[in-house]
Structure formats: C-alpha cells, structure tokens
Design a protein around this motif. Structure first.
Motif, short mmCIF file in Angstrom:
data_model
loop_
_atom_site.label_atom_id
_atom_site.label_comp_id
_atom_site.label_asym_id
_atom_site.label_seq_id
_atom_site.Cartn_x
_atom_site.Cartn_y
_atom_site.Cartn_z
N ARG A 91 0.84 -1.20 0.00
CA ARG A 91 0.00 0.00 0.00
C ARG A 91 0.87 1.25 0.00
O ARG A 91 1.51 1.58 1.00
N ASP A 92 0.95 1.93 -1.12
CA ASP A 92 1.60 3.25 -1.21
C ASP A 92 2.99 3.27 -0.58
O ASP A 92 3.32 4.14 0.23
N VAL A 93 3.81 2.31 -0.96
CA VAL A 93 5.15 2.19 -0.39
C VAL A 93 6.10 3.17 -1.07
O VAL A 93 6.17 3.26 -2.29
N ASP A 94 6.84 3.91 -0.25
CA ASP A 94 7.93 4.77 -0.72
C ASP A 94 9.23 4.22 -0.13
O ASP A 94 9.29 3.84 1.04
N MET A 95 10.28 4.23 -0.94
CA MET A 95 11.54 3.63 -0.49
C MET A 95 12.68 4.16 -1.36
O MET A 95 12.54 4.31 -2.57
N ARG A 96 13.79 4.48 -0.73
CA ARG A 96 14.98 4.91 -1.46
C ARG A 96 16.19 4.21 -0.84
O ARG A 96 16.38 4.24 0.38
N VAL A 97 17.00 3.59 -1.68
CA VAL A 97 18.21 2.90 -1.24
C VAL A 97 19.37 3.43 -2.06
O VAL A 97 19.30 3.49 -3.29
N GLU A 98 20.44 3.81 -1.37
CA GLU A 98 21.59 4.39 -2.05
C GLU A 98 22.56 3.30 -2.49
O GLU A 98 22.61 2.20 -1.91
N PRO A 99 23.38 3.57 -3.51
CA PRO A 99 24.41 2.61 -3.92
C PRO A 99 25.32 2.26 -2.74
O PRO A 99 25.76 3.14 -2.00
N GLY A 100 25.57 0.97 -2.57
CA GLY A 100 26.45 0.53 -1.49
C GLY A 100 25.78 0.33 -0.15
O GLY A 100 26.43 -0.09 0.81
N GLU A 101 24.48 0.57 -0.07
CA GLU A 101 23.77 0.35 1.19
C GLU A 101 23.42 -1.11 1.38
O GLU A 101 23.17 -1.84 0.41
N PHE A 102 23.37 -1.52 2.65
CA PHE A 102 22.96 -2.87 3.03
C PHE A 102 21.68 -2.74 3.85
O PHE A 102 21.70 -2.32 5.00
N ILE A 103 20.56 -3.08 3.23
CA ILE A 103 19.24 -2.84 3.79
C ILE A 103 18.57 -4.17 4.12
O ILE A 103 18.67 -5.14 3.37
N ARG A 113 30.01 -2.98 1.34
CA ARG A 113 31.01 -2.02 1.84
C ARG A 113 32.26 -1.96 0.98
O ARG A 113 32.83 -0.89 0.80
N GLU A 114 32.70 -3.09 0.45
CA GLU A 114 33.97 -3.11 -0.26
C GLU A 114 33.81 -3.00 -1.77
O GLU A 114 34.72 -2.50 -2.45
N GLN A 115 32.68 -3.46 -2.30
CA GLN A 115 32.49 -3.44 -3.75
C GLN A 115 31.42 -2.46 -4.20
O GLN A 115 31.18 -2.32 -5.40
N GLY A 116 30.75 -1.80 -3.26
CA GLY A 116 29.72 -0.84 -3.63
C GLY A 116 28.45 -1.46 -4.16
O GLY A 116 27.62 -0.75 -4.75
N ARG A 117 28.26 -2.78 -3.96
CA ARG A 117 27.00 -3.41 -4.37
C ARG A 117 25.90 -2.92 -3.43
O ARG A 117 26.13 -2.70 -2.23
N THR A 118 24.72 -2.78 -3.95
CA THR A 118 23.55 -2.48 -3.13
C THR A 118 22.88 -3.81 -2.79
O THR A 118 22.59 -4.61 -3.68
N VAL A 119 22.65 -4.04 -1.49
CA VAL A 119 22.13 -5.33 -1.05
C VAL A 119 20.84 -5.11 -0.25
O VAL A 119 20.81 -4.33 0.70
N VAL A 120 19.78 -5.80 -0.68
CA VAL A 120 18.49 -5.74 0.02
C VAL A 120 18.14 -7.16 0.44
O VAL A 120 18.03 -8.06 -0.39
N VAL A 121 17.98 -7.36 1.75
CA VAL A 121 17.73 -8.68 2.32
C VAL A 121 16.36 -8.71 2.99
O VAL A 121 16.07 -7.87 3.85
N VAL A 122 15.51 -9.65 2.59
CA VAL A 122 14.26 -9.91 3.31
C VAL A 122 14.56 -10.93 4.39
O VAL A 122 15.13 -11.99 4.12
N THR A 123 14.20 -10.60 5.63
CA THR A 123 14.50 -11.52 6.73
C THR A 123 13.59 -11.28 7.92
O THR A 123 13.03 -10.19 8.08
N HIS A 124 13.43 -12.31 8.73
CA HIS A 124 12.80 -12.15 10.05
C HIS A 124 13.79 -12.61 11.12
O HIS A 124 13.42 -12.80 12.27
N ASP A 125 15.05 -12.79 10.73
CA ASP A 125 16.09 -13.32 11.60
C ASP A 125 16.72 -12.18 12.40
O ASP A 125 17.62 -11.48 11.91
#
Length: 233
Positions: free
Chosen positions: A31-43, A198-210
């Motif tokens: 429902r009406d989700v807004d989201m911004r992730v920057e390069p190299g962030e680990f979300i 952090r080292e390669q500038g990849r943007t990583v998005v992880v779905v988890t409940h852990d």
C-alpha cells in the motif's frame, strides 16, 4: 556493470501498490510504499509473514509488476517495462540469493555459477575462470567440483551468493538467506553480503525475520499490512 551516477539512487520506489485478484476477493499486498536505497547500502526488510516483504522484493527484482506506482533501478523506470523486457533487466541489474538456494542438483558448484555467466554472454573459458574466482571470494576454495548434495547448507548458500555475483550486477536481492542455517552459518553468510556492499559498492536488500543478523544492517525497513516504516538497527 551498470554505470552508477553521482546522487542517483540504486532503488527508488514511489507510491507502490500491489493488488492480487479483483472484486470481493482482491488482496492488497503493498500500500503506497515509498523507499529509497543508495548505492552501497545494506538494507534489511523485516515484518511478519504475509506483510508484503517478498512481494516487494519480487517487484524490485523485475519478477512481478506493480499494480500502481513507480520503481526505478539506477535511474531506469523498470515498472514501465514490458514483460518481454524483464528477463534482460534482471540480467543487467540483479543478482538473486534464494531462501532454498535453488541450485541445479546435477551441476557442480562451478557449473551453477558458470550457468549465469553464460546467460550473460560469457565464453565457457572466461565463465569457468570467473566462477572459480567467485567461489574463492565467498570462502569455498577447493569446492568448485562439488555437487550441492555434497555441500553443507552454509556452503550451498555461499554458492548461491557466488552465483548472484556472477557478471557483476549492481543490486543483490536476498530472500530469507539465513532461514535454513544455524546461527553461526547465518551470521557468516550475512557478513559476506555486508562485505559486498562495503567493499564493492553493491547495493544489497535482504528480506529476513532473523533478528540475529539485524545488527549488520545499515538500515532496517519494517513492513506490516503492506505499509512500510523505518526501524532502528
């Protein structure tokens, strides 16, 4: 590799909604989700079962199309793409790490990684060399010839990460990557993903409940009943 422009978001979502079905049986997953992730962030995306986490990840991964709203990956409006364009978008932008590994049982660790590289147009020789390099990078030296059945759960997930890195996609999406792992291996796998950011500038998005791995995130986004808010790591 996709060119990363200064001040350009890796992921930008605006007023995103996803509805399954229609009429009296319609179910609103987002429902009406807004989201911004920057390069190299680990979300990390967390929330209860059925909250919309995996639906959001599938839309970011160009697997599902939104009902409304906009999704931009590195400035490109992928939500406006035709279904026929989605496979190429996935190859260009995205590496997936699945909860159940999704490795091909009949292939070795090396061949599982090579498969993605060859889909991206690499020669057999170059794909073989790169696959062996990536397996070493995720801590699996000497395991290139091993079939999935001969690897532990943590090792299979490392192969899945190596496969996700194949070809240098700038965005890595992981769906419950620690769900089938014990605490030690879950932490190791998550640390590999954080290191990539952090080292390669990849943007990583992880779905988890852990909650054992929450402390490794740059930011935690909480989803419940299809709505998003930011939580503290």
């Amino acid at each position: 590799m996709i060119p990363i422009l200064r001040n350009q978001a890796a992921v930008e979502v605006k007023q995103l909604s996803k509805v399954y079905g229609s009429g009296a049986t319609a179910f609103t997953a987002l429902r009406d989700v807004d989201m911004r992730v920057e390069p190299g962030e680990f979300i990390m995306l967390e929330g209860p079962s059925g909250s919309g986490k995996t639906t959001l990840l599938s839309i970011l991964g160009c697997v599902l199309s939104p009902t409304a709203g906009e999704v931009r990956l590195f400035g490109e409006n992928v939500s406006a793409s035709k279904d026929s364009q989605l496979p190429q978008l996935r190859l260009s932008y995205i590496g997936f790490v699945f909860q159940g590994h999704n490795l091909v049982a009949s292939l070795s660790a090396r061949e599982n990684v090579m498969l993605v590289l060859q889909l991206r147009g690499w020669s057999v020789r170059a794909a073989r060399q790169e696959a062996e390099y990536l397996l070493d990078q995720v801590g699996l030296p000497g395991k290139a010839d091993s079939k999935p059945r001969d690897l532990s759960g943590g090792q299979r997930q490392r192969v899945a990460i190596a496969r996700a890195l194949a070809g240098g996609p700038p965005l890595i999406l992981a769906d419950e990557p620690t769900a089938a792992l014990d605490a030690e291996n879950g932490l190791k796998v998550t640390e590999i993903l954080r290191q990539l950011a952090r080292e390669q500038g990849r943007t990583v998005v992880v779905v988890t409940h852990d909650n054992r791995i929450f402390h490794l995130a740059d930011r935690i986004l909480h989803i419940e009943d299809g709505r998003m808010r930011e939580a503290k790591p």
